[in-house]
Design an enzyme around this catalytic site. Structure first.
Site, PDB file in Angstrom:
ATOM      1  N   GLY A 359       0.823  -1.200   0.000  1.00  0.00           N
ATOM      2  CA  GLY A 359       0.000   0.000   0.000  1.00  0.00           C
ATOM      3  C   GLY A 359       0.854   1.245   0.000  1.00  0.00           C
ATOM      4  O   GLY A 359       1.863   1.332  -0.696  1.00  0.00           O
ATOM      5  N   SER A 360       0.468   2.203   0.810  1.00  0.00           N
ATOM      6  CA  SER A 360       1.157   3.486   0.850  1.00  0.00           C
ATOM      7  C   SER A 360       1.231   3.973   2.280  1.00  0.00           C
ATOM      8  O   SER A 360       0.321   3.720   3.079  1.00  0.00           O
ATOM      9  CB  SER A 360       0.413   4.512  -0.012  1.00  0.00           C
ATOM     10  OG  SER A 360       0.892   5.820   0.240  1.00  0.00           O
ATOM     11  N   VAL A 363      -1.882   6.430   3.119  1.00  0.00           N
ATOM     12  CA  VAL A 363      -3.291   6.074   3.026  1.00  0.00           C
ATOM     13  C   VAL A 363      -4.035   6.608   4.236  1.00  0.00           C
ATOM     14  O   VAL A 363      -3.440   6.974   5.258  1.00  0.00           O
ATOM     15  CB  VAL A 363      -3.475   4.547   2.926  1.00  0.00           C
ATOM     16  CG1 VAL A 363      -2.892   4.013   1.645  1.00  0.00           C
ATOM     17  CG2 VAL A 363      -2.873   3.852   4.126  1.00  0.00           C
ATOM     18  N   GLU A 385       5.263  -3.157   2.089  1.00  0.00           N
ATOM     19  CA  GLU A 385       5.782  -2.486   0.884  1.00  0.00           C
ATOM     20  C   GLU A 385       4.916  -1.262   0.683  1.00  0.00           C
ATOM     21  O   GLU A 385       3.754  -1.362   0.300  1.00  0.00           O
ATOM     22  CB  GLU A 385       5.706  -3.444  -0.321  1.00  0.00           C
ATOM     23  CG  GLU A 385       6.532  -2.973  -1.512  1.00  0.00           C
ATOM     24  CD  GLU A 385       5.826  -1.916  -2.332  1.00  0.00           C
ATOM     25  OE1 GLU A 385       6.200  -0.725  -2.194  1.00  0.00           O
ATOM     26  OE2 GLU A 385       4.909  -2.250  -3.083  1.00  0.00           O
TER      27      GLU A 385
END
Length: 729
Positions: A359-360, A363, A385
């Protein structure tokens, strides 16, 4: 005439070769035999030397060169006679292997329903449960519906349907079913697991267009085998070429690597035992963890599901592709694809044996932090990641047109929605203008539009409102001095989907004060900044909170490697972009805010395993572990002396000191050692009895002598055992 062999004996031998030599020299002179017919097997000796000298002279007289040259040719022929059969066998083996490769493997096929029927796995917003082409435009609701995950096509905003948002108890039930099935699958052989992968590979190769066209729909069908209508546009908005590069090739490469090397890296790995355990064998075993949970991003829906699943199934963990599993005799319910929101993910994290999150770090509500907190409750391993801000470095000694093409692909792949995409471009000042001009020329030829029409170079932006974020980043950079260098164009966009597209954009005169050079953009933007030295560009590349990957281009590979080695990131490509991911033997992951842990490669495969260390006797049952006498309980008086000598014998730096210590160790082993504990016990017993006698003696004495008895009691204040015994009296 065949070759004549002269056996030349040493002086005192049984045969004199001189007479025979004379006859054959005459034959040589007459030409009745050739020099190649005269190989000699000889031993050293005076007569032998005379014979060789005479024959050597005759051969020279005939103009055939020296005998030593002919002898060398003969030795070469003898060597060929030895190697020739081996070469023939090797060639025959290689030929047989090649012919076996031509025989197609017996791989069952999967039958997945991808018809154009009207029944949907997820119900459309129609009362009769049917759908019509070009019917509904998706309009997001103000409040989120927790029971449904709404699906739409980004390129047209047409409504596709919805997936159920599972409740926590439903998630736990899915995991429980997978756990039961995994216990059966863990006993499967590597042969069975390879067959499973071949079935998948065969399906993917035969249905590339279907997968690229339908993407997420095919993933759901493969995993849960439920009918899903083929809709004219798909879930991600990327072009067919982008889908093939990012979804098909990477997945096929992953499967191929596992087929060829997966078993090798999951077999027990033997390690050195060290000096003190020479009689043992040491190895590392890799056992399945159980059920692997994966929360993956939307940008590569096919590969992001298959990537953790392939490693999980091959290492004996959970997997569920029902048709394929039936073909290899594996259980059902081994893996489920579940959909939902935050509470669904939290329930998954608290139920599985390992979690992989793609993901980020930006988020909503920092989901990765919630995942780590939940994982800490059950102490399960986590792989994160979280995206990147990869640097793309171009030195002045490159082929500019060649590198410019790679740069544009690195930025525009999947409309820039690529965690390993290039987001910061650093170009040497000597070629800056030339490079920018070439990149702008390419970018201006790029057209963005609905991907399934097949005539556009770039697709849509998947997530709603992300185009607005990209425009805000560009506007902020322009306000701080950046300039437009060029932009691509739009195709024929539907009025309802205009906001889902962002034109490929090139910006110059950028710097690190701009958010565009600091935040992960995740879009088709190329900010290009100039540098003057290698030291400067290394400093610029490291000036980021991300550390996923980098790409360095130079006419000197040594220079490119030197620059890449100084960049703090998890992956580096030399004179290429993203090639590290196509090498599936390599791990994928980063540092800093890009996350930690690795998937893919050997490290990713073994990360799905319980890594167990095992030691056993090398020569069992002939040599067994036995505690040396000096340190057996009760420990002998010279126990520490023994240990001291043993350490020096094993690890001393000087050989002579080690030998001397070894002799001392052997000497102590052969001596009769007195346990120090028994000595202490004897002393304690003696010390306890003596004051006891004095105490009794004091009782039978006069009252004045009782003082002496009290004195006898206090005569041993340092012996607590004796004191305790006296108190018991």
């Amino acid at each position: 005439m065949g070759p004549l062999i002269f056996v030349a004996e040493t002086v005192g031998g049984i045969t004199s070769p001189a007479s025979k030599a004379g006859k054959h020299v005459a034959l040589l002179q007459k030409g009745e035999i050739s020099a190649h017919d005269v190989p000699l097997l000889f031993e050293s000796g005076f007569k032998t030397k005379l014979l060789l000298k005479r024959i050597d002279g005759a051969i020279q007289g005939l103009g055939w060169g020296r005998f030593s040259e002919i002898e060398g040719e003969t030795e070469s022929a003898n060597r060929m006679a030895f190697w020739w059969p081996l070469l023939v066998l090797g060639f025959a083996f290689a030929l047989c292997r090649f012919l076996l490769m031509l025989i197609p493997p017996n791989v069952p096929s999967i039958d997945v329903d991808a018809s154009d029927g009207t029944d949907l796995y997820v119900a459309p917003l129609l009362d009769d449960g049917k759908t019509k082409e070009n019917s509904f435009i998706y309009i997001p609701s103000r409040g989120r519906t927790l029971e449904k995950v709404q699906c739409y096509e980004p390129a047209t905003m047409k409504y596709l349907g919805f997936c159920p948002a599972l409740r926590p108890d439903e998630v736990r039930e899915h995991v429980a079913q997978a756990r039961k099935a995994q216990k059966i699958w863990a006993q499967s052989s590597f042969k069975q697991r390879r067959q499973f992968l071949r079935i998948l590979l065969k399906y993917i190769i035969e249905h590339q267009e279907l997968i690229c066209d339908q993407m997420t729909c095919v993933v759901l069908e493969l995993f849960v085998q439920m009918p899903f209508k083929r809709i004219s546009s798909r879930d991600t908005g990327k072009t067919m070429v982008d889908a093939s590069l990012g979804e098909i090739m990477t997945t096929c490469e992953k499967i191929t690597w596992l087929l060829s090397e997966g078993e090798r890296w999951l077999k027990p790995e033997y390690r050195s035992t060290g000096r003190s355990m020479l009689h043992k064998t040491a190895k590392v075993e890799f056992h399945p963890l159980g059920v692997i949970g994966a929360i993956v991003s939307w940008n590569y829906p096919f590969h992001n599901i298959f990537n953790p699943m392939l490693a999980a199934v091959f290492s004996g963990n959970g997997v569920v592709i029902k048709a394929a599993l039936a073909a290899v005799g594996a259980p059902e319910n081994l893996v489920d694809v579940i959909t939902g929101f935050a509470e669904t993910g939290e329930a998954l994290v608290s139920s599985v044996d390992k979690i992989i999150f793609v993901g980020s770090p930006d988020v909503v509500a920092h989901n990765y932090l919630r995942i780590m907190r939940n994982a800490s409750d059950t102490l399960i391993p986590v792989t994160l990641e979280l995206g990147g801000k990869d640097a793309f470095i171009v030195c002045e000694d490159v082929d500019v047109p060649h590198v410019a093409q790679i740069a544009v692909r690195a930025a525009l792949q999947s409309s820039g929605q690529n965690c390993a995409g290039a987001e910061r471009f650093y170009v040497h000042q000597d070629i800056y203008s030339k490079f920018v001009a070439e990149v702008v020329r390419i970018v201006k030829s790029v057209t963005a539009g609905p991907p399934l029409s097949g005539k556009y170079d770039m697709g849509a932006i998947c997530m709603q409102e992300h185009s607005e974020k990209l425009q805000n980043l560009v506007n902020e950079a322009l306000d701080k001095g950046a300039e437009f260098a060029g932009r691509g164009s739009f195709g024929n966009l539907g009025e309802d989907a205009v906001d889902q597209f962002f034109p490929p954009t090139v910006l110059v005169n950028v710097n690190h004060s701009m958010q565009l050079m600091q935040e992960e953009a995740f879009g088709p933007i190329l900010p290009i900044m100039k540098f003057s030295s290698d030291e400067e560009v290394v400093k610029l590349a490291n000036d980021s909170r991300y550390g996923l990957g980098c790409a360095v281009f130079s006419g000197s590979q040594r220079r490119a490697k030197a620059i890449a080695s100084q960049i703090h990131c998890g992956m580096a490509a030399i004179n290429d972009f993203a090639s590290t991911y196509m090498c599936q033997s390599l791990p994928f992951g980063g540092v800093k805010d890009s996350g930690f842990g690795r998937f893919a490669g050997i490290e990713g495969l073994r990360a799905c395993c319980l890594v167990k260390s095992v030691v056993e006797d090398r020569w069992w049952p002939f040599i067994k572990t036995k505690i040396p006498k000096p340190i057996q309980y009760p420990v002998a008086d010279n126990g520490f002396e023994f240990q001291e000598s043993l350490v020096e014998a094993l690890y001393g730096l000087n050989v002579w000191d080690r030998l001397r210590a070894l002799v001392h160790v052997l000497k102590m082993l052969t001596e009769q050692n007195t346990p120090s504990n028994s000595t202490r016990e004897e002393m304690t017993e003696h010390e306890a009895q003596e004051p006891r006698l004095n105490h009794i003696k004091g009782i039978t004495s006069s009252s004045s002598e009782g003082i002496q008895a009290e004195g006898a009691h206090t005569a041993y204040p340092l012996n607590p055992l004796a004191q305790g015994n006296l108190q018991c009296e």
